[in-house]
Design an enzyme around this catalytic site. Structure first.
Site, PDB file in Angstrom:
ATOM      1  N   ASP A 197      99.455 -33.802  -8.390  1.00 10.89           N
ATOM      2  CA  ASP A 197      99.105 -32.400  -8.904  1.00 10.89           C
ATOM      3  C   ASP A 197      98.938 -31.444  -7.574  1.00 10.89           C
ATOM      4  O   ASP A 197      97.930 -31.819  -6.748  1.00 10.89           O
ATOM      5  CB  ASP A 197      97.855 -32.499  -9.763  1.00 10.89           C
ATOM      6  CG  ASP A 197      97.596 -31.124 -10.439  1.00 10.89           C
ATOM      7  OD1 ASP A 197      98.344 -30.554 -11.143  1.00 10.89           O
ATOM      8  OD2 ASP A 197      96.495 -30.570 -10.027  1.00 10.89           O
ATOM      9  N   GLU A 246     105.638 -32.092 -10.056  1.00 17.89           N
ATOM     10  CA  GLU A 246     105.963 -31.036 -11.216  1.00 17.89           C
ATOM     11  C   GLU A 246     106.953 -29.860 -10.732  1.00 17.89           C
ATOM     12  O   GLU A 246     106.977 -29.791  -9.279  1.00 17.89           O
ATOM     13  CB  GLU A 246     104.475 -30.604 -11.584  1.00 17.89           C
ATOM     14  CG  GLU A 246     103.841 -29.801 -10.286  1.00 17.89           C
ATOM     15  CD  GLU A 246     102.353 -29.417 -10.689  1.00 17.89           C
ATOM     16  OE1 GLU A 246     102.253 -29.005 -11.871  1.00 17.89           O
ATOM     17  OE2 GLU A 246     101.570 -29.744  -9.939  1.00 17.89           O
ATOM     18  N   CYS A 286      94.149 -33.972 -22.691  1.00 20.10           N
ATOM     19  CA  CYS A 286      93.476 -35.236 -22.392  1.00 20.10           C
ATOM     20  C   CYS A 286      94.561 -36.358 -21.999  1.00 20.10           C
ATOM     21  O   CYS A 286      95.424 -36.530 -23.074  1.00 20.10           O
ATOM     22  CB  CYS A 286      92.584 -35.446 -23.456  1.00 20.10           C
ATOM     23  SG  CYS A 286      91.884 -37.421 -23.419  1.00 20.10           S
ATOM     24  N   CYS A 296      93.879 -39.259 -25.017  1.00 23.04           N
ATOM     25  CA  CYS A 296      94.157 -39.378 -26.356  1.00 23.04           C
ATOM     26  C   CYS A 296      95.389 -38.128 -26.860  1.00 23.04           C
ATOM     27  O   CYS A 296      95.716 -38.089 -27.812  1.00 23.04           O
ATOM     28  CB  CYS A 296      92.933 -39.115 -27.417  1.00 23.04           C
ATOM     29  SG  CYS A 296      92.231 -37.562 -27.136  1.00 23.04           S
ATOM     30  N   CYS A 324      86.453 -34.670 -23.195  1.00 28.78           N
ATOM     31  CA  CYS A 324      87.166 -34.552 -24.280  1.00 28.78           C
ATOM     32  C   CYS A 324      86.225 -35.049 -25.393  1.00 28.78           C
ATOM     33  O   CYS A 324      85.511 -35.888 -25.243  1.00 28.78           O
ATOM     34  CB  CYS A 324      88.371 -35.563 -24.068  1.00 28.78           C
ATOM     35  SG  CYS A 324      89.312 -35.361 -25.735  1.00 28.78           S
ATOM     36  N   CYS A 383      87.212 -37.196 -27.485  1.00 30.75           N
ATOM     37  CA  CYS A 383      87.256 -38.758 -27.482  1.00 30.75           C
ATOM     38  C   CYS A 383      86.355 -39.318 -26.825  1.00 30.75           C
ATOM     39  O   CYS A 383      86.105 -40.465 -26.873  1.00 30.75           O
ATOM     40  CB  CYS A 383      88.761 -39.243 -27.228  1.00 30.75           C
ATOM     41  SG  CYS A 383      88.994 -39.148 -25.546  1.00 30.75           S
ATOM     42  N   ASP A 434      92.001 -31.877 -11.797  1.00 33.45           N
ATOM     43  CA  ASP A 434      93.264 -32.164 -11.287  1.00 33.45           C
ATOM     44  C   ASP A 434      93.714 -33.786 -11.363  1.00 33.45           C
ATOM     45  O   ASP A 434      94.863 -34.172 -11.544  1.00 33.45           O
ATOM     46  CB  ASP A 434      92.997 -32.071  -9.670  1.00 33.45           C
ATOM     47  CG  ASP A 434      92.542 -30.585  -9.641  1.00 33.45           C
ATOM     48  OD1 ASP A 434      93.007 -29.746 -10.193  1.00 33.45           O
ATOM     49  OD2 ASP A 434      92.083 -30.445  -8.397  1.00 33.45           O
TER      50      ASP A 434
HETATM   51 ZN   LIG Z   1      90.628 -37.393 -25.523  1.00 40.95          ZN
END
Ligand SMILES: [Zn+2]
Length: 373
Positions: free
Chosen positions: A189, A273, A326, A329, A346, A348, A355
């Site tokens: 990244d 990327e 995330c 998930c 997150c 979850c 990063d």
């Molecule tokens: Zn998550």
């Protein structure tokens, strides 16, 4: 572990110190190469582009018309036609624009000459200690900071804006690679503060002394703005600025070379990327420009070194919000859009560094693209 021989092309760049006479001849050869390129490009406006073979046959006639063309390395003139040929082939492939005229003012002032062996067994290009023999120039002093290994293909002689001379020696080399020893896989990244962050959590900073020279450059540019354009002081300052620019360029190149070598040697898959898709809006135009250039250069290095060291370098084209999703998930958290959010948790329960999470998402997406499970 399997050891394998792999032929590669490699370029060695060195600074050269031509004497006054040699400098004049280099400048002349650069000028003549440009002239040939432009002359034949003009021809193609009247008739469609013919071929390298056809145009190179017209060179002797042109040398009769313009006597001064005889003073310079004739291979350089042929190479200039080869460049034109390449430019047209690129254009016909549909991926490139129509070839442009070469300008005296462009940053890249150079000519290329090729090595050959005469029937007597002697060669037109040779290296002995700190000297390189080049056609017409004879022996030119240079700083051999590295040993040149391999068979010489060709040499490009160039002149920088700051008035320094360089050679780039292109060689054919056999590389001993170790196949299947590099097991790693990473998503990379790109950042502004750090140069990049890997999906493994490694933060790689820009070289520290780079910013020192960037500050110096900004200072000099402010001083330049106060000087009268074209005055002696202005010219002096302009030259100084070009020198700092070159210093920055060299520091960055060195850093990118070391990093790209390490990453391609240690890994079998790197996912990067597509920069165009990444929004880096909060940054000044200049900062963005600088990081874009570095990233493009870095990407190019990764690609060819990936070939050398058996590492797949994959660019993710269409990219989703890599920072906001995330990696555990797949839930999207739009709050992370704000660039100041460095860490988040997150729903979850997964805790994320911005990063590293982006790097992990890149790797995931890359493997999905390539069908790696
Ligand atoms: Zn998550």
């Amino acid at each position: 572990m399997i050891k394998k021989f792999k032929p590669i092309n490699k370029a060695y760049k060195f600074r050269i110190y031509p004497n006054q006479e040699q400098q004049e001849l280099i400048d002349k050869t650069i000028g003549c190469s440009r002239f040939i390129y432009n002359e034949f490009l003009t021809k193609t406006k009247e008739e469609n582009y013919q071929s390298y073979t056809k145009y190179s046959r017209q060179l002797p006639q042109l040398k009769k018309e313009y006597e001064w063309l005889k003073e310079v390395d004739s291979i350089a003139l042929q190479q200039s036609l080869k460049d034109l040929d390449r430019a047209f082939k690129n254009f016909f492939s549909g991926k490139y624009n129509y070839p442009k005229f070469k300008s005296k003012k462009s940053a890249r002032q150079s000519y290329r000459t090729q090595k050959f062996i005469r029937s007597s067994g002697s060669t037109n290009i040779e290296i002995k200690d700190n000297y390189i023999k080049l056609p017409k120039l004879s022996w030119v002093k240079f700083v051999k900071s590295k040993k040149v290994k391999g068979k010489i293909n060709n040499v490009t002689v160039s002149k920088s804006r700051a008035g320094k001379y360089y050679i780039s020696i292109n060689v054919r080399q056999i590389l001993k690679t170790v196949v299947n020893n590099n097991q790693g896989e990473l998503g990379l990244d790109l950042g502004i503060k750090d140069f990049l962050t890997t999906s493994n959590g490694e933060h790689i900073e820009n070289p520290g002394h780079l910013s020192k020279y960037q500050d110096k450059l900004a200072k000099l540019q402010r001083r330049l703005a106060r000087k009268e354009e074209g005055s002696n002081n202005w010219k002096k300052l302009k030259k100084k600025i070009a020198k700092v620019h070159e210093k920055i360029k060299n520091i960055r190149k060195d850093f990118l070379h070391k990093l790209s070598t390490r990453l391609t040697k240690e890994n079998q898959l790197l996912v990067i990327e597509d920069l165009n898709v990444k929004g880096m809006l909060k940054n000044s135009k200049l900062a963005k420009h600088i990081s874009d250039c570095a990233w493009n250069m870095f990407t190019t290095m990764l690609k060819y070194k990936g070939e050398w060291y058996d590492c797949i370098v994959h660019k993710v084209d269409m990219f989703f919000a890599s920072s906001q999703t995330c990696n555990v998930c797949g839930t999207k958290n739009p709050k992370v859009k704000d660039l100041s959010v460095r860490t988040w948790t997150c729903s979850c329960g997964a805790a994320h560094n911005r990063d590293i999470n982006a790097g992990k998402n890149l790797l995931k997406q890359g493997k999905l693209d390539l069908g790696i499970r």
